[in-house]
Design an enzyme around this catalytic site. Structure first.
Site, short mmCIF file in Angstrom:
data_model
loop_
_atom_site.label_atom_id
_atom_site.label_comp_id
_atom_site.label_asym_id
_atom_site.label_seq_id
_atom_site.Cartn_x
_atom_site.Cartn_y
_atom_site.Cartn_z
N LYS A 30 35.81 63.94 45.68
CA LYS A 30 35.64 64.96 46.44
C LYS A 30 35.64 66.29 46.78
O LYS A 30 35.53 66.40 45.49
CB LYS A 30 36.90 64.68 47.29
CG LYS A 30 38.09 62.72 47.81
CD LYS A 30 37.54 62.44 48.93
CE LYS A 30 38.25 62.70 50.07
NZ LYS A 30 38.52 62.41 50.92
N ARG A 57 63.70 41.28 64.11
CA ARG A 57 63.22 42.68 63.71
C ARG A 57 62.23 42.78 62.80
O ARG A 57 60.70 43.22 62.33
CB ARG A 57 64.24 43.55 63.47
CG ARG A 57 63.49 44.48 63.82
CD ARG A 57 62.65 44.71 64.80
NE ARG A 57 62.78 44.73 66.57
CZ ARG A 57 61.93 44.21 66.76
NH1 ARG A 57 60.22 44.04 66.63
NH2 ARG A 57 62.32 43.73 68.44
#
Length: 285
Positions: free
Chosen positions: A168, A101
């Site tokens: 930003k 998995r």
């Protein structure tokens, strides 16, 4: 392609195995399968796509048992067709099942990112624009997810807060405007540190052009406005479009002449590519 830091890869995969194995390991395989039973398995693509993360899958098996034999049939960055065998794994059956998995999670997740990136790259192939990722990554998996973007033909934006200055909108607001933010950044930056600044109006862009920067990020601008912004810049700095980018809009954005397009969806919204493990005992799967 190959992931560049095997020590980091081993640490990430080891943590994933520890999470899955829990306190006592794979109690299902221990209960059902004799300790001396051996098996042979193949990793197989169930859908078309682009491969990434095969080395992570290999690490999952080898960290469980160094004697596992893992034979890769494909390489990261290659296009896949449904039914393609990616690798063969041979060794103790319990070990293969215990690592299954984790191995599939890595190769499926990273191949999904590479596959989505390749779709974006194909949409803009007739333009000058490159497709870039962002920092919108799964915590702890950034290096692998950005590697997967590269496997899909995209380019990596900054890896973290420490390798480039990106001013930003909130930085601009706190600093008191575009000009003071840029001036402060230039005063602080080393000679190898690039400076990028985000703008969302042509008025802000005009200030950036006057002050100078290495890259200007044109945020959430419609194509007509982007084209006007690119013309204003006139090649004096690199231009990057961001915001509102998906597979239905990226072509029109690229055709405005921007140099780069950053796409958060590459890493935060990529569907997993379906890859399975076909296993057999005493023969080929």
């Amino acid at each position: 392609m190959h992931f560049g830091n095997p020590l980091l890869l081993a640490d990430i995969v080891r943590a994933a195995l520890a999470e899955d194995l829990g306190r006592t390991g794979d109690i299902t395989s221990a209960a059902c399968i004799p300790a001396d039973r051996r098996a042979r398995a193949q990793l197989v693509a169930r859908r078309d796509g682009r491969l990434a993360g095969l080395e992570a899958a290999e690490a999952a098996f080898r960290l469980m048992d160094g004697g596992i034999r893992f034979t890769a049939h494909r390489q990261d960055g290659e296009a896949l067709r449904a039914g393609d065998a990616l690798a063969t794994v041979e060794g103790p059956a319990r070990t293969i099942l215990a690592a299954e998995r984790v191995a599939l999670n890595f190769v499926g997740r990273l191949s999904g990112i590479a596959t989505l990136t390749a779709a974006y790259v194909a949409e803009v192939a007739h333009t000058r624009a490159c497709i870039c990722d962002t920092r919108k990554t799964t915590p702890g998996l950034r290096a692998l997810e950005k590697y997967a973007v590269a496997c899909g033909g995209g380019l990596n934006h900054r890896f973290g807060l420490d390798d480039a200055i990106l001013i930003k909108d909130n930085h601009i607001a706190v600093a008191g405007g575009v000009r003071p933010a840029l001036r402060a950044a230039k005063a602080a930056a080393g000679h190898l540190v690039k400076i990028e600044i985000e703008v969302d109006t042509l008025e802000q862009l005009a200030e950036v052009i006057e002050e100078g920067a290495d890259v200007v990020m044109l945020d959430n601008m419609p194509p007509a406005m982007l084209a006007e912004a690119v013309a204003m810049v006139g090649g004096r700095m690199r231009t990057e479009a961001s915001g509102g980018v998906d597979l239905s809009t990226v072509r029109a954005i690229a055709e405005t002449g921007v140099d780069a397009i950053s796409v958060g969806a590459l890493t935060h919204s990529a569907p997993v590519l379906d890859i399975g493990l076909d296993i057999a005992v005493g023969g080929a799967p």
